[in-house]
Scaffold this motif. Structure first.
Motif, mmCIF file in Angstrom:
data_model
loop_
_atom_site.group_PDB
_atom_site.id
_atom_site.type_symbol
_atom_site.label_atom_id
_atom_site.label_comp_id
_atom_site.label_asym_id
_atom_site.label_seq_id
_atom_site.Cartn_x
_atom_site.Cartn_y
_atom_site.Cartn_z
ATOM 1 N N UNK A 38 60.528 8.139 -45.172
ATOM 2 C CA UNK A 38 59.680 6.970 -45.395
ATOM 3 C C UNK A 38 60.402 5.708 -44.961
ATOM 4 N N UNK A 39 59.617 4.700 -44.620
ATOM 5 C CA UNK A 39 60.163 3.411 -44.245
ATOM 6 C C UNK A 39 59.471 2.322 -45.049
ATOM 7 N N UNK A 40 60.156 1.805 -46.065
ATOM 8 C CA UNK A 40 59.590 0.715 -46.857
ATOM 9 C C UNK A 40 59.502 -0.559 -46.019
ATOM 10 N N UNK A 41 58.687 -1.504 -46.397
ATOM 11 C CA UNK A 41 58.554 -2.750 -45.636
ATOM 12 C C UNK A 41 59.896 -3.455 -45.503
ATOM 13 N N UNK A 42 60.280 -3.781 -44.278
ATOM 14 C CA UNK A 42 61.495 -4.521 -44.021
ATOM 15 C C UNK A 42 62.786 -3.743 -44.197
ATOM 16 N N UNK A 43 62.677 -2.424 -44.359
ATOM 17 C CA UNK A 43 63.872 -1.610 -44.582
ATOM 18 C C UNK A 43 63.977 -0.495 -43.543
ATOM 19 N N UNK A 44 65.127 0.174 -43.561
ATOM 20 C CA UNK A 44 65.358 1.294 -42.662
ATOM 21 C C UNK A 44 64.612 2.529 -43.161
ATOM 22 N N UNK A 45 64.354 3.425 -42.235
ATOM 23 C CA UNK A 45 63.752 4.697 -42.612
ATOM 24 C C UNK A 45 64.738 5.503 -43.454
ATOM 25 N N UNK A 46 64.236 6.188 -44.458
ATOM 26 C CA UNK A 46 65.097 6.945 -45.361
ATOM 27 C C UNK A 46 64.539 8.340 -45.619
ATOM 28 N N UNK A 47 65.438 9.233 -45.935
ATOM 29 C CA UNK A 47 65.075 10.615 -46.232
ATOM 30 C C UNK A 47 64.387 10.692 -47.594
ATOM 31 N N UNK A 48 63.358 11.547 -47.666
ATOM 32 C CA UNK A 48 62.662 11.768 -48.924
ATOM 33 C C UNK A 48 62.849 13.212 -49.399
ATOM 34 N N UNK A 74 52.896 28.270 -44.376
ATOM 35 C CA UNK A 74 53.165 28.629 -42.983
ATOM 36 C C UNK A 74 51.938 29.208 -42.284
ATOM 37 N N UNK A 75 51.035 29.790 -43.036
ATOM 38 C CA UNK A 75 49.806 30.309 -42.424
ATOM 39 C C UNK A 75 48.968 29.173 -41.847
ATOM 40 N N UNK A 76 49.116 28.000 -42.423
ATOM 41 C CA UNK A 76 48.362 26.828 -41.966
ATOM 42 C C UNK A 76 49.231 25.857 -41.180
ATOM 43 N N UNK A 77 50.525 26.198 -41.005
ATOM 44 C CA UNK A 77 51.460 25.286 -40.325
ATOM 45 C C UNK A 77 51.408 23.894 -40.945
ATOM 46 N N UNK A 78 51.399 23.849 -42.248
ATOM 47 C CA UNK A 78 51.237 22.584 -42.960
ATOM 48 C C UNK A 78 52.304 22.438 -44.038
ATOM 49 N N UNK A 79 52.813 21.235 -44.153
ATOM 50 C CA UNK A 79 53.753 20.898 -45.212
ATOM 51 C C UNK A 79 53.128 19.812 -46.074
ATOM 52 N N UNK A 80 53.441 19.852 -47.351
ATOM 53 C CA UNK A 80 52.839 18.930 -48.306
ATOM 54 C C UNK A 80 53.921 18.138 -49.041
ATOM 55 N N UNK A 81 53.547 16.968 -49.497
ATOM 56 C CA UNK A 81 54.402 16.195 -50.386
ATOM 57 C C UNK A 81 53.529 15.724 -51.541
ATOM 58 N N UNK A 82 53.724 16.361 -52.688
ATOM 59 C CA UNK A 82 53.019 15.948 -53.894
ATOM 60 C C UNK A 82 53.831 14.857 -54.566
ATOM 61 N N UNK A 83 53.217 13.703 -54.731
ATOM 62 C CA UNK A 83 53.903 12.542 -55.284
ATOM 63 C C UNK A 83 53.249 12.162 -56.601
ATOM 64 N N UNK A 84 53.994 12.273 -57.669
ATOM 65 C CA UNK A 84 53.506 11.920 -59.005
ATOM 66 C C UNK A 84 54.306 10.745 -59.552
ATOM 67 N N UNK A 85 53.768 10.137 -60.586
ATOM 68 C CA UNK A 85 54.435 9.008 -61.249
ATOM 69 C C UNK A 85 54.892 7.974 -60.222
ATOM 70 N N UNK A 86 54.008 7.607 -59.353
ATOM 71 C CA UNK A 86 54.367 6.696 -58.270
ATOM 72 C C UNK A 86 54.740 5.323 -58.801
ATOM 73 N N UNK A 87 55.679 4.701 -58.104
ATOM 74 C CA UNK A 87 56.189 3.394 -58.457
ATOM 75 C C UNK A 87 55.947 2.435 -57.288
ATOM 76 N N UNK A 88 55.901 1.138 -57.556
ATOM 77 C CA UNK A 88 55.734 0.187 -56.445
ATOM 78 C C UNK A 88 56.808 0.350 -55.371
ATOM 79 N N UNK A 89 58.011 0.725 -55.757
ATOM 80 C CA UNK A 89 59.084 0.891 -54.771
ATOM 81 C C UNK A 89 58.898 2.121 -53.887
ATOM 82 N N UNK A 90 57.899 2.950 -54.179
ATOM 83 C CA UNK A 90 57.568 4.056 -53.287
ATOM 84 C C UNK A 90 56.685 3.605 -52.120
#
Length: 119
Positions: A38-48, A74-90
């Protein structure tokens, strides 16, 4: 050639949840690994988070541990990211990336999807 298409971003209130998806197509290079960055506004890209081909090995940044879950179908060639308890800094543009089997670098990237968390 590999194409990665992310979806699922949007605007959510703090404490809410979103699930990002990334569909891979084209030449996917065997037993490939996948990652989210992810790349937050005005910041470098970072690993999640990252996941192995089998899904048996995952890595997550300390900032998202206990809140985000990476998975793949893998049957759908799809990866997911479930994000819970989201914060403004996300708040960031979230990118998925593909690491070809037998390599250590993420060579293919999606176009990104915006996630905005309001306080």
């Amino acid at each position: 050639q590999v194409q990665l298409v992310e979806s699922g971003g949007g605007l959510v209130q703090a404490g809410g949840s979103l699930r990002l998806s990334c569909a891979a197509s084209g030449r996917t290079f065997g037993r490939y690994g996948m990652g989210w960055f992810r790349q937050p506004p005005g910041k470098e890209r970072e690993f999640v988070a990252a996941i192995s081909w089998s899904g048996g090995v995952t890595y997550k940044a300390d900032s998202v541990k206990g809140r985000f879950t990476i998975s793949r179908d893998n049957a759908k060639n799809t990866v997911y990211l479930q994000m819970n308890s989201l914060k403004p800094e996300d708040t960031a543009v979230y990118y998925c990336a593909l690491r070809p089997g037998g390599t250590v670098s993420y060579d293919y990237w999606g176009q990104g999807t915006q996630v905005t968390v309001s306080s």
